[in-house]
Design a protein around this motif. Structure first.
Motif, PDB file in Angstrom:
ATOM      1  N   SER A  15      -0.565  92.230 -46.942  1.00 20.66           N
ATOM      2  CA  SER A  15      -1.958  91.871 -46.666  1.00 20.66           C
ATOM      3  C   SER A  15      -2.108  91.530 -45.181  1.00 20.66           C
ATOM      4  CB  SER A  15      -2.357  90.662 -47.516  1.00 20.66           C
ATOM      5  OG  SER A  15      -1.674  89.504 -47.045  1.00 20.66           O
ATOM      6  N   LYS A  16      -3.346  91.381 -44.733  1.00 24.78           N
ATOM      7  CA  LYS A  16      -3.603  91.012 -43.336  1.00 24.78           C
ATOM      8  C   LYS A  16      -2.970  89.667 -43.001  1.00 24.78           C
ATOM      9  CE  LYS A  16      -7.797  93.710 -42.733  1.00 24.78           C
ATOM     10  NZ  LYS A  16      -9.226  93.708 -42.422  1.00 24.78           N
ATOM     11  N   VAL A  17      -3.046  88.728 -43.923  1.00 22.05           N
ATOM     12  CA  VAL A  17      -2.450  87.405 -43.696  1.00 22.05           C
ATOM     13  C   VAL A  17      -0.930  87.529 -43.568  1.00 22.05           C
ATOM     14  CG1 VAL A  17      -2.025  85.145 -44.767  1.00 22.05           C
ATOM     15  CG2 VAL A  17      -4.316  86.156 -44.850  1.00 22.05           C
ATOM     16  N   GLU A  18      -0.311  88.321 -44.436  1.00 18.18           N
ATOM     17  CA  GLU A  18       1.147  88.513 -44.376  1.00 18.18           C
ATOM     18  C   GLU A  18       1.568  89.228 -43.096  1.00 18.18           C
ATOM     19  OE1 GLU A  18       2.096  88.702 -49.141  1.00 18.18           O
ATOM     20  OE2 GLU A  18       1.261  90.469 -48.139  1.00 18.18           O
ATOM     21  N   ILE A  19       0.764  90.194 -42.670  1.00 16.92           N
ATOM     22  CA  ILE A  19       1.051  90.894 -41.419  1.00 16.92           C
ATOM     23  C   ILE A  19       1.026  89.912 -40.254  1.00 16.92           C
ATOM     24  CG2 ILE A  19       0.104  92.581 -39.776  1.00 16.92           C
ATOM     25  CD1 ILE A  19      -0.743  94.245 -42.266  1.00 16.92           C
ATOM     26  N   ALA A  20      -0.005  89.083 -40.207  1.00 14.37           N
ATOM     27  CA  ALA A  20      -0.120  88.089 -39.131  1.00 14.37           C
ATOM     28  C   ALA A  20       1.027  87.076 -39.192  1.00 14.37           C
ATOM     29  CB  ALA A  20      -1.470  87.380 -39.209  1.00 14.37           C
ATOM     30  N   ASN A  21       1.354  86.593 -40.395  1.00 14.37           N
ATOM     31  CA  ASN A  21       2.466  85.642 -40.550  1.00 14.37           C
ATOM     32  C   ASN A  21       3.776  86.243 -40.077  1.00 14.37           C
ATOM     33  OD1 ASN A  21       1.429  84.089 -43.693  1.00 14.37           O
ATOM     34  ND2 ASN A  21       0.768  83.678 -41.631  1.00 14.37           N
ATOM     35  N   ALA A  22       4.042  87.483 -40.479  1.00 13.28           N
ATOM     36  CA  ALA A  22       5.294  88.143 -40.114  1.00 13.28           C
ATOM     37  C   ALA A  22       5.382  88.348 -38.607  1.00 13.28           C
ATOM     38  CB  ALA A  22       5.423  89.485 -40.839  1.00 13.28           C
ATOM     39  N   ASP A  23       4.279  88.741 -37.987  1.00 11.63           N
ATOM     40  CA  ASP A  23       4.294  88.954 -36.538  1.00 11.63           C
ATOM     41  C   ASP A  23       4.513  87.639 -35.803  1.00 11.63           C
ATOM     42  OD1 ASP A  23       4.138  90.826 -34.367  1.00 11.63           O
ATOM     43  OD2 ASP A  23       2.213  89.884 -33.850  1.00 11.63           O
ATOM     44  N   GLN A  24       3.876  86.575 -36.267  1.00 10.92           N
ATOM     45  CA  GLN A  24       4.071  85.259 -35.652  1.00 10.92           C
ATOM     46  C   GLN A  24       5.523  84.811 -35.787  1.00 10.92           C
ATOM     47  OE1 GLN A  24       2.041  82.035 -37.618  1.00 10.92           O
ATOM     48  NE2 GLN A  24       2.118  80.728 -35.806  1.00 10.92           N
ATOM     49  N   LEU A  25       6.098  84.932 -36.963  1.00 16.97           N
ATOM     50  CA  LEU A  25       7.485  84.531 -37.174  1.00 16.97           C
ATOM     51  C   LEU A  25       8.441  85.410 -36.374  1.00 16.97           C
ATOM     52  CD1 LEU A  25       9.541  82.713 -38.504  1.00 16.97           C
ATOM     53  CD2 LEU A  25       9.396  84.135 -40.560  1.00 16.97           C
ATOM     54  N   ARG A  26       8.144  86.708 -36.278  1.00 13.11           N
ATOM     55  CA  ARG A  26       8.975  87.619 -35.487  1.00 13.11           C
ATOM     56  C   ARG A  26       9.003  87.182 -34.021  1.00 13.11           C
ATOM     57  NH1 ARG A  26       8.052  91.144 -31.908  1.00 13.11           N
ATOM     58  NH2 ARG A  26       5.810  91.030 -32.213  1.00 13.11           N
ATOM     59  N   ARG A  27       7.819  86.850 -33.464  1.00 12.87           N
ATOM     60  CA  ARG A  27       7.759  86.410 -32.063  1.00 12.87           C
ATOM     61  C   ARG A  27       8.528  85.104 -31.857  1.00 12.87           C
ATOM     62  NH1 ARG A  27       2.266  85.671 -31.358  1.00 12.87           N
ATOM     63  NH2 ARG A  27       1.622  86.910 -33.125  1.00 12.87           N
ATOM     64  N   ILE A  28       8.415  84.197 -32.808  1.00 13.89           N
ATOM     65  CA  ILE A  28       9.156  82.930 -32.707  1.00 13.89           C
ATOM     66  C   ILE A  28      10.651  83.195 -32.736  1.00 13.89           C
ATOM     67  CG2 ILE A  28       9.709  80.783 -33.932  1.00 13.89           C
ATOM     68  CD1 ILE A  28       6.713  80.756 -34.831  1.00 13.89           C
ATOM     69  N   LEU A  29      11.085  84.019 -33.683  1.00 14.89           N
ATOM     70  CA  LEU A  29      12.506  84.315 -33.835  1.00 14.89           C
ATOM     71  C   LEU A  29      13.070  85.004 -32.595  1.00 14.89           C
ATOM     72  CD1 LEU A  29      14.826  84.001 -35.832  1.00 14.89           C
ATOM     73  CD2 LEU A  29      14.198  86.189 -36.818  1.00 14.89           C
ATOM     74  N   VAL A  30      12.342  85.980 -32.053  1.00 18.05           N
ATOM     75  CA  VAL A  30      12.795  86.678 -30.844  1.00 18.05           C
ATOM     76  C   VAL A  30      12.947  85.681 -29.693  1.00 18.05           C
ATOM     77  CG1 VAL A  30      12.050  88.305 -29.042  1.00 18.05           C
ATOM     78  CG2 VAL A  30      11.942  88.965 -31.440  1.00 18.05           C
ATOM     79  N   GLY A  31      12.036  84.725 -29.609  1.00 18.72           N
ATOM     80  CA  GLY A  31      12.082  83.737 -28.529  1.00 18.72           C
ATOM     81  C   GLY A  31      13.239  82.760 -28.621  1.00 18.72           C
ATOM     82  N   THR A  32      13.869  82.689 -29.782  1.00 21.37           N
ATOM     83  CA  THR A  32      14.975  81.745 -29.948  1.00 21.37           C
ATOM     84  C   THR A  32      16.349  82.394 -29.887  1.00 21.37           C
ATOM     85  OG1 THR A  32      15.011  81.921 -32.359  1.00 21.37           O
ATOM     86  CG2 THR A  32      13.537  80.248 -31.402  1.00 21.37           C
ATOM     87  N   LEU A  33      16.402  83.720 -29.768  1.00 19.19           N
ATOM     88  CA  LEU A  33      17.700  84.412 -29.741  1.00 19.19           C
ATOM     89  C   LEU A  33      18.459  84.089 -28.464  1.00 19.19           C
ATOM     90  CD1 LEU A  33      16.693  87.962 -31.026  1.00 19.19           C
ATOM     91  CD2 LEU A  33      17.855  86.168 -32.308  1.00 19.19           C
TER      92      LEU A  33
END
Length: 154
Positions: A15-33
């Motif tokens: 869903s749109k909400v899941e897409i937004a959640n996944a993109d937000q979490l992806r950006r957070i995760l990339v920033g912590t590598l």
């Protein structure tokens, strides 16, 4: 607010909400590598309690791959390496028709077993074939590019 679907992404698109959640979490995760691809996350387990979890590079990359799929609006399936696939599942994974896959099986390109009349393909054998096929394709493209460069066609 509408309830979010609980079905797995193999059965539906995000869903749109899941897409937004996944993109937000992806950006957070990339920033912590870190430079080696590891990440340490602090997770709230209960009010006032924090658990620290360090993800290995392989686990972090797997999470990122899944998050990218969801953020791009795609459905997906997780297939264990030791899974036994039907011919239709195997054909879908290779993105070929079922008759073409059966031809590959009968030619011996991919090992399979028979359960009564039904063929079963191990995910491990299928993924090995796919990796080999993709390597051959990449080499052919590289050879064609080199030939074009030698002939001045670029």
């Amino acid at each position: 607010m509408n309830a979010l679907p609980a079905e797995a992404f193999s059965e539906r698109l995000p869903s749109k909400v899941e897409i937004a959640n996944a993109d937000q979490l992806r950006r957070i995760l990339v920033g912590t590598l870190d430079e080696e691809g590891r990440t340490t996350l602090n997770l709230a387990t209960e009010p006032g309690e924090i658990a620290q979890v360090t993800l290995t590079p392989a686990i972090a990359q797997t999470f990122l791959d899944v998050l990218r799929l969801i953020a791009s609006g795609k459905g997906f399936r997780v297939i264990p390496v030791n899974a036994q696939l039907t011919t239709q599942e195997a054909a879908d994974l290779l993105n070929v028709s079922r008759p073409f896959l059966i031809k590959l099986l009968e030619e011996g390109a991919i090992p399979f077993t028979k359960a009564n009349r039904h063929r079963r393909v191990s995910a491990e054998a299928l993924l090995a074939y796919k990796a080999e096929r993709d390597a051959r394709r990449a080499q052919a493209l590289s050879d064609m590019a080199a030939f074009d460069a030698e002939e001045g066609l670029l």
